[in-house]
Design a protein around this motif. Structure first.
Motif, mmCIF file in Angstrom:
data_model
loop_
_atom_site.group_PDB
_atom_site.id
_atom_site.type_symbol
_atom_site.label_atom_id
_atom_site.label_comp_id
_atom_site.label_asym_id
_atom_site.label_seq_id
_atom_site.Cartn_x
_atom_site.Cartn_y
_atom_site.Cartn_z
ATOM 1 N N MET A 1 0.822 -1.200 0.000
ATOM 2 C CA MET A 1 0.000 0.000 0.000
ATOM 3 C C MET A 1 0.868 1.267 0.000
ATOM 4 O O MET A 1 0.487 2.266 -0.561
ATOM 5 N N GLU A 2 2.015 1.210 0.645
ATOM 6 C CA GLU A 2 2.896 2.369 0.727
ATOM 7 C C GLU A 2 3.412 2.820 -0.635
ATOM 8 O O GLU A 2 3.825 3.952 -0.789
ATOM 9 N N ASP A 3 3.398 1.912 -1.647
ATOM 10 C CA ASP A 3 3.891 2.273 -2.969
ATOM 11 C C ASP A 3 2.771 2.668 -3.931
ATOM 12 O O ASP A 3 3.016 2.930 -5.101
ATOM 13 N N GLN A 4 1.534 2.760 -3.422
ATOM 14 C CA GLN A 4 0.418 3.242 -4.233
ATOM 15 C C GLN A 4 0.398 4.771 -4.193
ATOM 16 O O GLN A 4 0.918 5.385 -3.261
ATOM 17 N N ARG A 5 -0.215 5.370 -5.188
ATOM 18 C CA ARG A 5 -0.353 6.831 -5.209
ATOM 19 C C ARG A 5 -1.086 7.302 -3.958
ATOM 20 O O ARG A 5 -2.057 6.695 -3.523
ATOM 21 N N CYS A 6 -0.621 8.405 -3.416
ATOM 22 C CA CYS A 6 -1.264 8.955 -2.220
ATOM 23 C C CYS A 6 -2.635 9.520 -2.596
ATOM 24 O O CYS A 6 -2.763 10.246 -3.590
ATOM 25 N N PRO A 7 -3.667 9.231 -1.810
ATOM 26 C CA PRO A 7 -5.006 9.749 -2.103
ATOM 27 C C PRO A 7 -5.103 11.273 -2.122
ATOM 28 O O PRO A 7 -6.006 11.824 -2.743
ATOM 29 N N CYS A 8 -4.158 11.977 -1.483
ATOM 30 C CA CYS A 8 -4.253 13.438 -1.401
ATOM 31 C C CYS A 8 -4.011 14.130 -2.730
ATOM 32 O O CYS A 8 -4.252 15.329 -2.850
ATOM 33 N N GLY A 9 -3.533 13.394 -3.731
ATOM 34 C CA GLY A 9 -3.360 13.976 -5.054
ATOM 35 C C GLY A 9 -2.045 14.700 -5.269
ATOM 36 O O GLY A 9 -1.895 15.412 -6.255
ATOM 37 N N SER A 10 -1.090 14.516 -4.399
ATOM 38 C CA SER A 10 0.201 15.191 -4.545
ATOM 39 C C SER A 10 0.990 14.648 -5.727
ATOM 40 O O SER A 10 1.901 15.302 -6.218
ATOM 41 N N GLY A 11 0.674 13.423 -6.167
ATOM 42 C CA GLY A 11 1.429 12.775 -7.225
ATOM 43 C C GLY A 11 2.502 11.849 -6.687
ATOM 44 O O GLY A 11 3.095 11.081 -7.432
ATOM 45 N N ASP A 12 2.757 11.908 -5.384
ATOM 46 C CA ASP A 12 3.754 11.051 -4.748
ATOM 47 C C ASP A 12 3.084 9.755 -4.278
ATOM 48 O O ASP A 12 1.856 9.644 -4.284
ATOM 49 N N VAL A 13 3.896 8.800 -3.873
ATOM 50 C CA VAL A 13 3.347 7.565 -3.317
ATOM 51 C C VAL A 13 3.010 7.786 -1.843
ATOM 52 O O VAL A 13 3.578 8.669 -1.194
ATOM 53 N N CYS A 17 4.571 10.433 1.170
ATOM 54 C CA CYS A 17 3.710 11.616 1.277
ATOM 55 C C CYS A 17 2.990 11.608 2.627
ATOM 56 O O CYS A 17 3.570 11.955 3.642
ATOM 57 N N CYS A 18 1.745 11.177 2.649
ATOM 58 C CA CYS A 18 0.932 11.218 3.865
ATOM 59 C C CYS A 18 1.153 10.032 4.800
ATOM 60 O O CYS A 18 0.861 10.129 5.990
ATOM 61 N N GLY A 19 1.683 8.933 4.273
ATOM 62 C CA GLY A 19 1.893 7.752 5.103
ATOM 63 C C GLY A 19 2.699 8.008 6.362
ATOM 64 O O GLY A 19 2.272 7.638 7.467
ATOM 65 N N PRO A 20 3.872 8.654 6.270
ATOM 66 C CA PRO A 20 4.651 8.922 7.477
ATOM 67 C C PRO A 20 3.929 9.814 8.488
ATOM 68 O O PRO A 20 4.091 9.648 9.695
ATOM 69 N N LEU A 21 3.123 10.749 8.000
ATOM 70 C CA LEU A 21 2.368 11.622 8.912
ATOM 71 C C LEU A 21 1.318 10.808 9.662
ATOM 72 O O LEU A 21 1.154 10.947 10.872
#
Length: 126
Positions: A1-13, A17-21
Motif C-alpha cells: 500500500m505504501e507504494d500506491q499513489r497517495c489519495p491526497c493527489g500530490s502525485g507522490d506515493v 507523502c501522507c503515510g509517514p504523517l
C-alpha cells in the motif's frame, strides 16, 4: 500500500507523502496536515483523524459515512500555516462518491501549531 499513489493527489506515493504523517511524524505545514487528514478520511483511519484534531474541538467519536468514497482533493487557498507560523488556514474542495451519487465538500479549515505539531482546529463549510 505504501507504494500506491497517495489519495491526497500530490502525485507522490503514500509512503513518501501522507503515510509517514499518519504513522506519527509531524506535518511541516498546515496544508500537509490537511492533505494527510483527507488521506485518513479516504483510508478510514479515524484514530489519526482524532489524533490530528485539536483537543478543544475534537469530537468524542469520528463517524465515517458508510460507502462514501473520497475521490479527489483540490486545494483552493492557503493563508500562513508554514513551518514558522502558529496558525494557518487551508481552503479545499473534496470530491466524493456514494453509490450513484457524486458531490463535493468545500471547507475553509483553521489549524494551529502546538510545539512541532499542526492540529486541525475547525472549519467553515463554504
Amino acid at each position: 500500500m505504501e507504494d500506491q499513489r497517495c489519495p491526497c493527489g500530490s502525485g507522490d506515493v503514500l509512503g513518501g507523502c501522507c503515510g509517514p504523517l499518519i504513522a506519527g511524524s509531524p506535518a511541516p505545514t498546515a496544508e500537509r496536515l490537511m492533505r494527510s487528514r483527507y488521506t485518513a478520511f479516504s483510508l478510514g483511519d479515524t484514530a489519526y483523524l482524532r489524533a490530528s484534531w485539536h483537543g478543544s474541538t475534537r469530537p468524542p467519536v469520528v463517524d465515517l459515512e458508510p460507502g462514501l468514497r473520497w475521490r479527489r482533493l483540490l486545494i483552493i487557498d492557503r493563508v500562513a500555516g508554514g513551518p514558522f507560523d502558529r496558525e494557518g488556514v487551508v481552503e479545499f474542495e473534496a470530491f466524493w462518491q456514494q453509490g450513484d451519487e457524486r458531490g463535493s465538500l468545500r471547507e475553509r479549515s483553521r489549524f494551529v501549531r502546538e510545539g512541532r505539531r499542526w492540529l486541525y482546529l475547525d472549519g467553515e463549510v463554504q
